[in-house]
Design an enzyme around this catalytic site. Sequence first.
Site, PDB file in Angstrom:
ATOM      1  N   GLY A 197      79.742  32.591  31.516  1.00 13.91           N
ATOM      2  CA  GLY A 197      79.315  31.190  31.359  1.00 13.91           C
ATOM      3  C   GLY A 197      79.171  30.314  32.474  1.00 13.91           C
ATOM      4  O   GLY A 197      79.394  30.651  33.494  1.00 13.91           O
ATOM      5  N   GLY A 219      79.112  26.199  33.329  1.00 13.58           N
ATOM      6  CA  GLY A 219      79.140  24.624  32.997  1.00 13.58           C
ATOM      7  C   GLY A 219      78.907  23.663  34.367  1.00 13.58           C
ATOM      8  O   GLY A 219      78.788  24.086  35.418  1.00 13.58           O
ATOM      9  N   GLY A 220      79.091  22.145  33.963  1.00 12.54           N
ATOM     10  CA  GLY A 220      79.029  21.434  35.054  1.00 12.54           C
ATOM     11  C   GLY A 220      80.290  21.577  35.934  1.00 12.54           C
ATOM     12  O   GLY A 220      79.965  21.280  37.219  1.00 12.54           O
ATOM     13  N   PHE A 221      81.469  22.026  35.684  1.00 12.05           N
ATOM     14  CA  PHE A 221      82.516  22.260  36.584  1.00 12.05           C
ATOM     15  C   PHE A 221      82.357  23.346  37.378  1.00 12.05           C
ATOM     16  O   PHE A 221      82.620  23.405  38.557  1.00 12.05           O
ATOM     17  CB  PHE A 221      83.666  22.418  35.811  1.00 12.05           C
ATOM     18  CG  PHE A 221      84.915  22.532  36.654  1.00 12.05           C
ATOM     19  CD1 PHE A 221      85.546  21.582  37.228  1.00 12.05           C
ATOM     20  CD2 PHE A 221      85.408  23.780  36.799  1.00 12.05           C
ATOM     21  CE1 PHE A 221      86.602  21.699  37.843  1.00 12.05           C
ATOM     22  CE2 PHE A 221      86.719  23.890  37.384  1.00 12.05           C
ATOM     23  CZ  PHE A 221      87.104  22.819  38.223  1.00 12.05           C
ATOM     24  N   GLY A 222      81.645  24.308  36.987  1.00 14.99           N
ATOM     25  CA  GLY A 222      81.477  25.651  37.496  1.00 14.99           C
ATOM     26  C   GLY A 222      81.324  26.915  36.726  1.00 14.99           C
ATOM     27  O   GLY A 222      81.247  26.722  35.451  1.00 14.99           O
ATOM     28  N   VAL A 248      82.408  30.380  34.699  1.00 18.36           N
ATOM     29  CA  VAL A 248      83.655  30.934  33.834  1.00 18.36           C
ATOM     30  C   VAL A 248      83.369  32.772  34.039  1.00 18.36           C
ATOM     31  O   VAL A 248      82.447  33.213  33.375  1.00 18.36           O
ATOM     32  CB  VAL A 248      83.268  30.310  32.325  1.00 18.36           C
ATOM     33  CG1 VAL A 248      84.774  31.017  31.836  1.00 18.36           C
ATOM     34  CG2 VAL A 248      83.424  29.125  32.419  1.00 18.36           C
ATOM     35  N   LYS A 277      87.823  29.583  34.572  1.00 20.51           N
ATOM     36  CA  LYS A 277      86.738  28.569  34.983  1.00 20.51           C
ATOM     37  C   LYS A 277      86.985  28.160  36.502  1.00 20.51           C
ATOM     38  O   LYS A 277      88.062  27.593  36.669  1.00 20.51           O
ATOM     39  CB  LYS A 277      86.806  27.454  34.026  1.00 20.51           C
ATOM     40  CG  LYS A 277      85.546  26.357  34.322  1.00 20.51           C
ATOM     41  CD  LYS A 277      85.533  25.115  33.501  1.00 20.51           C
ATOM     42  CE  LYS A 277      85.414  25.108  31.981  1.00 20.51           C
ATOM     43  NZ  LYS A 277      85.286  24.047  31.409  1.00 20.51           N
ATOM     44  N   ASP A 317      82.704  14.851  24.815  1.00 24.47           N
ATOM     45  CA  ASP A 317      81.499  15.732  25.075  1.00 24.47           C
ATOM     46  C   ASP A 317      81.376  16.745  24.006  1.00 24.47           C
ATOM     47  O   ASP A 317      81.209  17.880  24.446  1.00 24.47           O
ATOM     48  CB  ASP A 317      81.616  16.198  26.367  1.00 24.47           C
ATOM     49  CG  ASP A 317      80.116  16.793  26.828  1.00 24.47           C
ATOM     50  OD1 ASP A 317      79.198  16.338  26.205  1.00 24.47           O
ATOM     51  OD2 ASP A 317      80.160  17.652  27.808  1.00 24.47           O
TER      52      ASP A 317
END
Length: 856
Positions: free
Chosen positions: A557, A559-562, A564, A578, A678
């Site tokens: 996966g 996401g905005g953080f980075g 996974v 993550k 969120d």
Amino acid sequence: MRSRIQALPPSSVIHPWALGKSARNLESMWSSSLPSYLFTLVTGLLPLLVHSQTASLVQMDQLTPSPLVDEGFISIDCGLSSGSSYMDEKTGLNYTSDDGYIYTGENHNISAKYNGQELFKTGLNLRSFSTGGRNCYTLSPATTGHKYLVRAMFMHGNYDGKGNDLVSSPLVFDVYMGLHFWERISVNNTTKTYIAEVIVVTEVNSISVCLMDIGNGTPFISSLEMRQMKSSLYPAAMANQSIALQERHSMGASGLLRYPDDPYDRLWWPWKDSSGLLNISTNETIKHYSYDKFEVPSKVLQTAITTTATSISLNFSWAAPTSWPPTEAVPAYYLNMHYTEFLKLHGHEFNTYYNGHLWSTYDNPVIPPYLLAGYKYSTSQYTTDDGFYNMSIVATNTSILPPILGAFEIYYLIQHDDTMTSPEDVDAMMTIKTEYQVKKNWMGDPCLPENYRWTGLKCQSDGVTSGVISLYDTTNGDPCNGKSPKKKKNVVLFVAIVVPVLMVALLVSTLLLQIRYFNALKFQILQAKKNVKITYTYPNPMAELMEMTNNFSVCIGEGGFGPVFHGRLKEGIQVAVKMQSPTSIMGKGTTEFLAEVKSLTTVHHRYLVFLVGYCSNKNHLALIYEYMPNGSLYDHIRGKNAIVQTLRWRDRARIALEAAQGLDYLHTGCVLPIVHSDLKSHNILLGHDMVAKISDFGLSKSYLNAAQSHISVTAAGTLGYIDPEYCLSGRLTISSDVFSFGVVLLEIVTGEPPIIPTTVHIVQRVKEKAAAGNIEAIVDPRFGGEYDPNSVWKVVDIALLCTKEAFHERPTMSTVVAELKVALALEKARASGSISDISQGGANFEQSINSLLSAR
């Protein structure tokens, strides 16, 4: 002040349309100026949410609760001689003396002159507190997080020979529920029994009831009663707020009803002021829905009052107390109305008006269910500027019979605004008190309220947690004055403080094979809520992460953080790792990382993704979660494989309920509420057994104190799910999560995204279709007709409430959970073929559903 009820002509009711052109122009202005998905702004005539059970028809529970005597009950006759007990002949409940619950005060009997005039046997004696200050009863055992009804009674009975003075100079004292003001008792009559009652969710394993001397006479008490209730009852009572009773009446009853007729021992008082009204009754048993939020006894609903004609409305009113201390806010109220139909099927139909305004357009008019317990209740508090309240029940033009009312309850809000002293500090102090036999009035919270601190203590606040004990008692006979044996003092402090820490350390060390936390160059175990750490140092955390993820070979996966990655601990446990991406090293990524760590190291719930560990090395930020092999809810209803992975309606309803429970825990199960901020279908993940868990807490925020109404931040979230009111104002609240969850519910029902180009937002799309009453136009066509229409309607209805523009019109997540349980039960009943046998004696299921649909 006592409430009033009377019959008034309908002309005394102010109808919404009578407010005129200005209100309609305001509505038009907002609807034209805001984006379409914000839809029409509510004009604000009624800042009150209500719910009517008659609009939520499900298979009826044939059971009326069958109580077990004294289970979860504490019954104390205050002032009864030490060691004494008896069984009350009217209720069959066992009452005991109050020794063991309190260590101050004196026992008294009321004057023999008043024997026989007491309403309850407990009124024959009392305990008084002439030494002043704060005197507290500790009701134990109680179970943390459970819901209880607590009641205190006070009858003076001229026990001190000063009864004649009460008329001209009333005796006044305050009653507190722990730290929170509950009631001001003003005694001006020797024979009257004064009653204070509250419904509370316990924060620790006991309940503290304190009498406060305010300088207007000697406080006293006749009895204390604690009754455990189902957690689903009275949803307004939550972890961060209690509700106190002002009025409860059974209309048309001839006498007081309580245990054993009511398994929770609520006191249902007969209504006396019924001039111009008719009392009606039935001998038929009134049954209950399985999800009944109040479980009003059948005997209460077997009587009711009505007016003599459909043109005459029922009105009752009440007023806020005027004698409360100036430090306490004007109370905010919750109202519960209870009714049933036992004269004629669909004979009654009425609208309800609160202070002249229609009490929610959502579930008016009300059609009481036949021989079934129905109710309508507030889901948020309501206040007025003048402190006066009126409720009107007005028959519709098509109603066959006049308006009817079986019972009503009026509660006021007790907001939990203070932070209590650490329970560990209290336990340590009580150990010292017991060991050294300290003869002090040490009871209730040691440090709060400030005017009632434990004698001999100085308390300080660290700015977040109130009541840190910094100095113990320094008088003779106490452990901190240097006169007690040093060895004994050390032993006590070791037992009270060091041993619990070692026990916690031993407990968490047994979890080493399952839980590992990374911090800089260290692995560490962190035991939730106690902040007790055992640290193991490793030279290279990045090497550990690479080994865990097989050199970051399987990305599952982004996401905005980075990204996974799939990983595996040395013990074979699968995890999701993550990693922070290079693009988020500065600013947002680090902020999200810290927010997520803060949230997930302090909260644990079966429907929240579990944080196994983290690495906070500034160059390698990483979060290690439990592995959720079945992806996200989004993957199953809208992802690229969604057609193959289509979930049945029953599965979607269950997933919705599980996610709602996780969100409800964040709002009400934590010491201070946490706002996820969120919530969307991407952030609801599915485990091995398809159990749903909420994830991604990078934007989450926690309230700083219980009195905080909102969090001021720059609006952030995902387009389509973000709360419009939060977006406009920057004020983040738990109701912002409720809005987002409502969008997710509509996504679950329809299978559609929140935003479709060239059309309106999903809320408006569903709203328009719901108005037409055609559920087939709303549901995901991939269900193939395999669903219970009433189950889906239930979810659509609660979703539309969640997505109200005004935050105060939205339900709490506790209410959402209760409604989703009903929806799932309906679908399970359809699948098992058991829904046809809904009731007996004229409660026709098909007719009820038709009336529900026609009301749309």
